[in-house]
Design a protein around this motif. Structure first.
Motif, PDB file in Angstrom:
ATOM      1  N   PHE A  15      42.939  63.892  30.541  1.00  0.00           N
ATOM      2  CA  PHE A  15      44.303  64.380  30.564  1.00  0.00           C
ATOM      3  C   PHE A  15      45.156  63.626  31.689  1.00  0.00           C
ATOM      4  CE2 PHE A  15      40.709  67.021  29.351  1.00  0.00           C
ATOM      5  CZ  PHE A  15      41.350  67.741  28.153  1.00  0.00           C
ATOM      6  N   ILE A  16      46.272  63.291  31.036  1.00  0.00           N
ATOM      7  CA  ILE A  16      47.407  62.670  31.970  1.00  0.00           C
ATOM      8  C   ILE A  16      48.216  63.622  32.414  1.00  0.00           C
ATOM      9  CG2 ILE A  16      49.095  60.737  31.908  1.00  0.00           C
ATOM     10  CD1 ILE A  16      47.476  59.377  29.457  1.00  0.00           C
ATOM     11  N   ASP A  17      48.611  63.335  33.731  1.00  0.00           N
ATOM     12  CA  ASP A  17      49.788  64.378  34.271  1.00  0.00           C
ATOM     13  C   ASP A  17      50.887  63.353  34.651  1.00  0.00           C
ATOM     14  OD1 ASP A  17      51.428  65.812  35.652  1.00  0.00           O
ATOM     15  OD2 ASP A  17      50.035  66.452  37.369  1.00  0.00           O
ATOM     16  N   ARG A  18      51.979  63.413  33.674  1.00  0.00           N
ATOM     17  CA  ARG A  18      53.078  62.464  33.753  1.00  0.00           C
ATOM     18  C   ARG A  18      54.151  62.819  34.977  1.00  0.00           C
ATOM     19  NH1 ARG A  18      52.457  57.803  30.428  1.00  0.00           N
ATOM     20  NH2 ARG A  18      51.177  58.386  28.932  1.00  0.00           N
ATOM     21  N   SER A  19      53.665  63.987  35.523  1.00  0.00           N
ATOM     22  CA  SER A  19      54.550  64.563  36.670  1.00  0.00           C
ATOM     23  C   SER A  19      54.086  64.129  38.039  1.00  0.00           C
ATOM     24  CB  SER A  19      54.783  65.944  36.678  1.00  0.00           C
ATOM     25  OG  SER A  19      53.582  66.693  36.950  1.00  0.00           O
ATOM     26  N   ASP A  20      52.841  63.480  38.040  1.00  0.00           N
ATOM     27  CA  ASP A  20      52.086  63.029  39.163  1.00  0.00           C
ATOM     28  C   ASP A  20      52.104  61.594  39.129  1.00  0.00           C
ATOM     29  OD1 ASP A  20      50.591  62.492  41.447  1.00  0.00           O
ATOM     30  OD2 ASP A  20      48.839  63.675  40.587  1.00  0.00           O
ATOM     31  N   ALA A  21      53.034  60.829  39.596  1.00  0.00           N
ATOM     32  CA  ALA A  21      53.110  59.460  39.518  1.00  0.00           C
ATOM     33  C   ALA A  21      53.081  58.870  40.918  1.00  0.00           C
ATOM     34  CB  ALA A  21      54.624  59.024  38.754  1.00  0.00           C
ATOM     35  N   GLU A  22      52.576  57.486  40.971  1.00  0.00           N
ATOM     36  CA  GLU A  22      52.548  56.592  41.920  1.00  0.00           C
ATOM     37  C   GLU A  22      53.342  55.260  41.593  1.00  0.00           C
ATOM     38  OE1 GLU A  22      51.381  57.107  44.831  1.00  0.00           O
ATOM     39  OE2 GLU A  22      49.941  58.901  44.532  1.00  0.00           O
ATOM     40  N   ARG A  23      54.193  54.833  42.174  1.00  0.00           N
ATOM     41  CA  ARG A  23      55.128  53.810  41.958  1.00  0.00           C
ATOM     42  C   ARG A  23      54.199  52.491  42.054  1.00  0.00           C
ATOM     43  NH1 ARG A  23      60.298  52.411  45.397  1.00  0.00           N
ATOM     44  NH2 ARG A  23      60.441  54.621  45.093  1.00  0.00           N
ATOM     45  N   GLY A  24      54.698  51.602  40.784  1.00  0.00           N
ATOM     46  CA  GLY A  24      53.841  50.473  40.655  1.00  0.00           C
ATOM     47  C   GLY A  24      55.009  49.327  40.783  1.00  0.00           C
ATOM     48  N   THR A  58      40.072  51.344  49.297  1.00  0.00           N
ATOM     49  CA  THR A  58      40.031  52.190  50.178  1.00  0.00           C
ATOM     50  C   THR A  58      41.308  52.602  51.138  1.00  0.00           C
ATOM     51  OG1 THR A  58      39.095  50.773  52.030  1.00  0.00           O
ATOM     52  CG2 THR A  58      37.464  51.960  50.633  1.00  0.00           C
ATOM     53  N   MET A  59      42.313  51.253  50.864  1.00  0.00           N
ATOM     54  CA  MET A  59      43.601  51.453  51.478  1.00  0.00           C
ATOM     55  C   MET A  59      44.700  52.098  50.555  1.00  0.00           C
ATOM     56  SD  MET A  59      43.254  50.338  54.646  1.00  0.00           S
ATOM     57  CE  MET A  59      44.897  49.876  54.920  1.00  0.00           C
ATOM     58  N   GLY A  60      44.233  52.572  49.205  1.00  0.00           N
ATOM     59  CA  GLY A  60      45.109  53.279  48.600  1.00  0.00           C
ATOM     60  C   GLY A  60      45.824  52.306  47.575  1.00  0.00           C
ATOM     61  N   LYS A  61      45.416  50.817  47.557  1.00  0.00           N
ATOM     62  CA  LYS A  61      46.075  49.972  46.586  1.00  0.00           C
ATOM     63  C   LYS A  61      45.572  50.137  45.309  1.00  0.00           C
ATOM     64  CE  LYS A  61      45.490  45.150  45.326  1.00  0.00           C
ATOM     65  NZ  LYS A  61      44.942  43.751  45.604  1.00  0.00           N
ATOM     66  N   ILE A  62      46.405  50.347  44.043  1.00  0.00           N
ATOM     67  CA  ILE A  62      45.980  50.489  42.686  1.00  0.00           C
ATOM     68  C   ILE A  62      46.194  49.211  41.994  1.00  0.00           C
ATOM     69  CG2 ILE A  62      46.083  51.878  40.542  1.00  0.00           C
ATOM     70  CD1 ILE A  62      47.267  54.345  42.575  1.00  0.00           C
ATOM     71  N   GLU A  63      45.255  48.650  41.336  1.00  0.00           N
ATOM     72  CA  GLU A  63      45.584  47.407  40.560  1.00  0.00           C
ATOM     73  C   GLU A  63      45.132  47.566  39.091  1.00  0.00           C
ATOM     74  OE1 GLU A  63      45.443  42.637  40.690  1.00  0.00           O
ATOM     75  OE2 GLU A  63      44.687  43.822  42.209  1.00  0.00           O
ATOM     76  N   CYS A  64      46.116  47.120  38.094  1.00  0.00           N
ATOM     77  CA  CYS A  64      45.723  47.505  36.692  1.00  0.00           C
ATOM     78  C   CYS A  64      45.027  46.163  36.474  1.00  0.00           C
ATOM     79  CB  CYS A  64      46.887  47.607  35.600  1.00  0.00           C
ATOM     80  SG  CYS A  64      46.411  47.701  33.968  1.00  0.00           S
ATOM     81  N   ASN A  65      43.754  46.444  35.702  1.00  0.00           N
ATOM     82  CA  ASN A  65      42.909  44.982  35.484  1.00  0.00           C
ATOM     83  C   ASN A  65      43.297  44.539  34.046  1.00  0.00           C
ATOM     84  OD1 ASN A  65      41.247  45.234  37.770  1.00  0.00           O
ATOM     85  ND2 ASN A  65      40.199  47.020  36.887  1.00  0.00           N
ATOM     86  N   ASN A  66      44.176  45.174  33.614  1.00  0.00           N
ATOM     87  CA  ASN A  66      44.724  44.640  32.201  1.00  0.00           C
ATOM     88  C   ASN A  66      46.013  43.789  32.407  1.00  0.00           C
ATOM     89  OD1 ASN A  66      44.668  44.636  29.294  1.00  0.00           O
ATOM     90  ND2 ASN A  66      46.052  45.970  29.216  1.00  0.00           N
ATOM     91  N   CYS A  67      47.148  44.243  33.058  1.00  0.00           N
ATOM     92  CA  CYS A  67      48.331  43.611  33.130  1.00  0.00           C
ATOM     93  C   CYS A  67      48.715  43.089  34.799  1.00  0.00           C
ATOM     94  CB  CYS A  67      49.356  44.608  32.383  1.00  0.00           C
ATOM     95  SG  CYS A  67      49.751  45.996  33.483  1.00  0.00           S
ATOM     96  N   ASN A  69      49.745  45.149  36.878  1.00  0.00           N
ATOM     97  CA  ASN A  69      50.618  46.058  37.684  1.00  0.00           C
ATOM     98  C   ASN A  69      49.867  46.596  39.104  1.00  0.00           C
ATOM     99  OD1 ASN A  69      52.826  48.056  38.238  1.00  0.00           O
ATOM    100  ND2 ASN A  69      51.854  49.480  36.819  1.00  0.00           N
ATOM    101  N   ILE A  70      50.861  46.813  40.214  1.00  0.00           N
ATOM    102  CA  ILE A  70      50.103  46.954  41.382  1.00  0.00           C
ATOM    103  C   ILE A  70      50.715  48.024  42.220  1.00  0.00           C
ATOM    104  CG2 ILE A  70      51.197  45.064  42.298  1.00  0.00           C
ATOM    105  CD1 ILE A  70      48.515  44.639  43.887  1.00  0.00           C
ATOM    106  N   ARG A  71      50.157  48.741  42.762  1.00  0.00           N
ATOM    107  CA  ARG A  71      50.617  49.783  43.893  1.00  0.00           C
ATOM    108  C   ARG A  71      50.152  49.087  45.150  1.00  0.00           C
ATOM    109  NH1 ARG A  71      48.649  53.661  47.104  1.00  0.00           N
ATOM    110  NH2 ARG A  71      50.171  55.374  47.635  1.00  0.00           N
ATOM    111  N   LYS A  72      51.255  48.911  46.000  1.00  0.00           N
ATOM    112  CA  LYS A  72      50.677  48.438  47.383  1.00  0.00           C
ATOM    113  C   LYS A  72      49.937  49.508  47.889  1.00  0.00           C
ATOM    114  CE  LYS A  72      53.969  44.580  47.639  1.00  0.00           C
ATOM    115  NZ  LYS A  72      55.123  43.914  48.279  1.00  0.00           N
TER     116      LYS A  72
END
Length: 81
Positions: A15-24, A58-67, A69-72
């Motif tokens: 279930f996706i919550d589109r109101s809870d976003a992290e900037r990429g 562990t530092m909170g970096k999110i990276e899409c393995n497909n395209c 897109n990265i969140r620092k």
């Protein structure tokens, strides 16, 4: 909060919550839950390519393995380089 139901690449119902976003760098990452009551965070979906294949360190970096897109990370420590 209205959650959007989706199916992962592995066939899991989430279930996706589109109101809870992290900037990429390309587009936001949205919070994903394994339950409709949002009691169990499953991960994130990349809104740039709609992939659930993301990695978070562990530092909170999110990276899409497909395209790519990265969140620092929120905090940065030179010791982790």
């Amino acid at each position: 909060m209205a959650l959007e139901s989706a199916t992962t690449e592995r066939g899991e119902s989430v279930f996706i919550d589109r109101s809870d976003a992290e900037r990429g760098s390309e587009a936001p990452f949205y919070a994903v839950y394994s339950s409709k009551d949002s009691s169990n965070r499953w991960g994130y979906v990349c809104s740039n390519c709609e992939s659930f294949d993301n990695a978070m360190d562990t530092m909170g970096k999110i990276e899409c393995n497909n395209c790519g897109n990265i969140r620092k990370p929120e905090e940065w420590d030179a010791a982790h380089e």
